[in-house]
Design an enzyme around this catalytic site. Structure first.
Site, PDB file in Angstrom:
ATOM      1  N   LYS A 161      30.316 -41.287   6.671  1.00  0.00           N
ATOM      2  CA  LYS A 161      29.569 -40.662   7.770  1.00  0.00           C
ATOM      3  C   LYS A 161      28.304 -41.457   8.100  1.00  0.00           C
ATOM      4  O   LYS A 161      27.977 -41.705   9.269  1.00  0.00           O
ATOM      5  CB  LYS A 161      29.219 -39.223   7.365  1.00  0.00           C
ATOM      6  CG  LYS A 161      28.175 -38.554   8.205  1.00  0.00           C
ATOM      7  CD  LYS A 161      28.699 -38.231   9.581  1.00  0.00           C
ATOM      8  CE  LYS A 161      27.576 -37.882  10.508  1.00  0.00           C
ATOM      9  NZ  LYS A 161      27.768 -36.653  11.211  1.00  0.00           N
ATOM     10  N   CYS A 171      20.987 -37.222  14.313  1.00  0.00           N
ATOM     11  CA  CYS A 171      21.957 -37.894  13.437  1.00  0.00           C
ATOM     12  C   CYS A 171      21.719 -39.391  13.394  1.00  0.00           C
ATOM     13  O   CYS A 171      21.412 -39.958  12.358  1.00  0.00           O
ATOM     14  CB  CYS A 171      23.368 -37.622  13.942  1.00  0.00           C
ATOM     15  SG  CYS A 171      23.667 -35.877  14.150  1.00  0.00           S
TER      16      CYS A 171
HETATM   17  N1  SAJ Z   1      22.383 -44.084  23.173  1.00  0.00           N
HETATM   18  C1  SAJ Z   1      21.915 -45.228  23.791  1.00  0.00           C
HETATM   19  N2  SAJ Z   1      22.824 -46.154  24.218  1.00  0.00           N
HETATM   20  C2  SAJ Z   1      24.166 -45.980  24.060  1.00  0.00           C
HETATM   21  C3  SAJ Z   1      24.639 -44.816  23.415  1.00  0.00           C
HETATM   22  C4  SAJ Z   1      23.717 -43.885  22.986  1.00  0.00           C
HETATM   23  O1  SAJ Z   1      20.708 -45.425  23.949  1.00  0.00           O
HETATM   24  O2  SAJ Z   1      24.924 -46.869  24.513  1.00  0.00           O
HETATM   25  C5  SAJ Z   1      21.412 -43.084  22.687  1.00  0.00           C
HETATM   26  C6  SAJ Z   1      21.560 -41.720  23.373  1.00  0.00           C
HETATM   27  O3  SAJ Z   1      20.886 -41.701  24.601  1.00  0.00           O
HETATM   28  C7  SAJ Z   1      20.950 -40.803  22.334  1.00  0.00           C
HETATM   29  C8  SAJ Z   1      21.336 -41.471  21.011  1.00  0.00           C
HETATM   30  O4  SAJ Z   1      21.682 -42.806  21.330  1.00  0.00           O
HETATM   31  O5  SAJ Z   1      19.537 -40.784  22.440  1.00  0.00           O
HETATM   32  C9  SAJ Z   1      22.492 -40.809  20.282  1.00  0.00           C
HETATM   33  O6  SAJ Z   1      23.512 -40.424  21.200  1.00  0.00           O
HETATM   34  P1  SAJ Z   1      25.069 -40.604  20.886  1.00  0.00           P
HETATM   35  O7  SAJ Z   1      25.827 -40.085  22.037  1.00  0.00           O
HETATM   36  O8  SAJ Z   1      25.345 -42.007  20.485  1.00  0.00           O
HETATM   37  O9  SAJ Z   1      25.321 -39.767  19.565  1.00  0.00           O
HETATM   38  P2  SAJ Z   1      24.986 -38.253  19.070  1.00  0.00           P
HETATM   39  O10 SAJ Z   1      23.722 -38.308  18.276  1.00  0.00           O
HETATM   40  O11 SAJ Z   1      25.075 -37.271  20.156  1.00  0.00           O
HETATM   41  O12 SAJ Z   1      26.249 -38.018  18.080  1.00  0.00           O
HETATM   42  C10 SAJ Z   1      26.501 -38.953  17.032  1.00  0.00           C
HETATM   43  C11 SAJ Z   1      28.002 -39.339  17.086  1.00  0.00           C
HETATM   44  N3  SAJ Z   1      28.227 -40.449  16.184  1.00  0.00           N
HETATM   45  C12 SAJ Z   1      28.881 -41.570  16.598  1.00  0.00           C
HETATM   46  O13 SAJ Z   1      29.252 -41.735  17.733  1.00  0.00           O
HETATM   47  C13 SAJ Z   1      29.127 -42.623  15.555  1.00  0.00           C
HETATM   48  C14 SAJ Z   1      28.836 -38.124  16.703  1.00  0.00           C
HETATM   49  O14 SAJ Z   1      30.212 -38.492  16.612  1.00  0.00           O
HETATM   50  C15 SAJ Z   1      28.372 -37.575  15.345  1.00  0.00           C
HETATM   51  O15 SAJ Z   1      29.111 -36.416  14.980  1.00  0.00           O
HETATM   52  C16 SAJ Z   1      26.918 -37.166  15.475  1.00  0.00           C
HETATM   53  O16 SAJ Z   1      26.162 -38.353  15.800  1.00  0.00           O
HETATM   54  C17 SAJ Z   1      26.482 -36.586  14.151  1.00  0.00           C
HETATM   55  O17 SAJ Z   1      26.397 -35.347  14.058  1.00  0.00           O
HETATM   56  O18 SAJ Z   1      26.299 -37.358  13.193  1.00  0.00           O
END
Ligand code: SAJ
Length: 412
Positions: A211, A265
């Site tokens: 994870k 996360c």
């Molecule tokens: N973000 C960027 N650029 C990107 C993608 C995301 O700046 O290209 C930023 C988003 O704006 C946000 C942050 O990253 O601020 C996180 O967003 P996210 O959509 O990447 O992830 P979370 O935090 O909503 O969910 C993540 C997911 N993990 C992965 O994709 C590896 C989800 O599957 C997990 O279950 C979750 O963390 C968790 O609970 O750990």
């Protein structure tokens, strides 16, 4: 093995959806939370936070009588612990919620139960939790030695994406790590009641690390995009076009830069790896620092744009940590507005966030921050685009009279 009753400890963003999905399969679920408001809400068939389809699941299960909430655990065949694992000021994992949950469950055990830790945890946490429970219950054991009844411990991290939780709970593959192979096998049976994805078995420590590695992988890749955005800015290159062009290569898939990385996360979990092996986690630590440094860079850009304006109006589009959700926790947008309000007390900060009705306390306490409409915000001296909500798609960013600081690539 009987798995007809399950206690879910922690009715938050993961515990409540998991409890509701389990209850929809006719397993009797008692959800436990220390917050009586959450317990009352669930018992009334309501949800304490917004997540698509969750309300329908909860209302249905409560009505059917398969889901109930309480403030303390009751005996059950299995327990799922889904409580927060924040980090301390030194970026060390704080296991106190897990340990408190373990202590509350211990008196309810009689032997034969399955105990699953779902909270994102540093390597070794499931074993620590088991040790705490067995210390409190020396009449029970891990292996049946001295004829003592056995407890089965496993770790099964959640990986659902906020906004898609009810779908991903059912469709995602699950990694299940047992402290013993028997525990992993029992946990597989429980998840198989609702999970249509593949359920892959391993040991507890590998499951814990899996994870953390998933989220660190994403963090490192976002850091690459964020670093590119700084370099491109200095070189006066459009970073969005740059990434779009590079991604034409069949083996390149650069993620998107943003105002920083938010949520509870991705900005947290990589630190658990750094804590477990500080010497060798150089890339993972640097990625965290790059992403954590981005809000400050955005603040500088915004202030630069109004350096010569007396009592400027600064607009911020979006507060949530990513698009189309109402979750403001650990949001870089909130951090940016907070910093702007403190650094430029003579500025008026006009914020647009279509997913909330009031400002969070962190921002409301500043006298110079207010919620406004998109049209109002676009008249500001500088407009900072902090979240790419669909609701902003029609905003005429190209037509604004002031400067646009676009952290999400919406100005195209
Ligand atoms: N973000 C960027 N650029 C990107 C993608 C995301 O700046 O290209 C930023 C988003 O704006 C946000 C942050 O990253 O601020 C996180 O967003 P996210 O959509 O990447 O992830 P979370 O935090 O909503 O969910 C993540 C997911 N993990 C992965 O994709 C590896 C989800 O599957 C997990 O279950 C979750 O963390 C968790 O609970 O750990």
């Amino acid at each position: 093995m009987d798995l007809s009753t399950v206690g879910v400890i922690g009715l938050g963003y993961i515990g409540l959806p998991t409890a509701a999905v389990l209850a929809s399969t006719d397993i009797k679920v008692v959800g436990v939370d220390v917050d009586p408001r959450t317990v009352d809400a669930v018992n009334n068939g309501d949800v304490p936070f917004v997540e698509p389809d969750l309300a329908t699941y909860v209302a249905g299960a409560v009505k059917k009588g398969t889901l109930r909430a309480a403030t303390t655990p009751e005996p059950a065949d299995a327990f799922i612990i889904a409580v927060p694992t924040p980090f301390t000021g030194n970026h060390e994992p704080d296991l106190s919620y897990i340990m408190a949950a373990a202590e509350s469950v211990a008196p309810q055990l009689s032997g034969g139960e399955l105990l699953i830790l779902e909270s994102t945890s540093p390597p070794g946490a499931t074993e620590k939790m088991a040790r705490r429970i067995l210390d409190l219950r020396p009449d029970l054991s891990l292996d049946g030695s001295d004829g003592r009844p056995v407890l089965h411990f496993a770790h099964c991290p959640e990986r659902v994406l906020p906004g898609r939780v009810m779908i991903e709970l059912v469709t995602n593959d699950r990694v299940v790590g047992g402290l013993t192979p028997e525990a992993a096998e029992r946990a597989r049976k429980l998840y198989a009641t609702f999970c249509q994805g593949e359920i892959v078995l391993t040991d507890a420590k590998t499951a814990e690390m899996t994870k953390l590695v998933e989220n660190a992988y994403r963090d490192v890749n976002i850091a690459f995009a964020n670093e590119l955005s700084l370099i491109a800015d200095k070189l006066e290159i459009d970073v969005w076009e740059l990434i779009r062009l590079a991604n034409h290569h069949p083996r390149v898939n650069i993620l998107q830069p943003g105002p920083g990385v938010g949520g509870h996360c991705i900005a947290v979990d990589p630190w658990f790896i750094v804590d477990a092996d500080p010497e060798q986690s150089r890339l993972i630590r640097t990625a965290r620092e790059v992403n954590d440094g981005k809000p400050e860079w955005v603040v500088e850009k915004v202030l630069d744009a109004v350096r010569d304006v007396r009592a400027p109006t600064i607009a911020a589009l979006g507060l949530s940590f990513k698009a189309n959700i109402d979750d403001l926790r650990e949001s870089p947008a909130v951090e940016i507005v907070d910093r702007l309000a403190r650094t430029a007390p003579d500025a008026r900060i006009a914020v647009v966030e279509p997913h909330v009705e009031t400002l969070p306390e962190q921002l409301a306490r500043h006298g110079n921050v207010e919620l406004v409409s998109v049209d109002e915000a676009l008249k500001a001296d500088v407009v900072a685009v902090l979240v790419n909500h669909d609701a902003f798609d029609d905003a005429d960013l190209k037509g604004v009279p002031g400067t646009v600081v676009d952290t999400r690539g919406m100005l195209r």
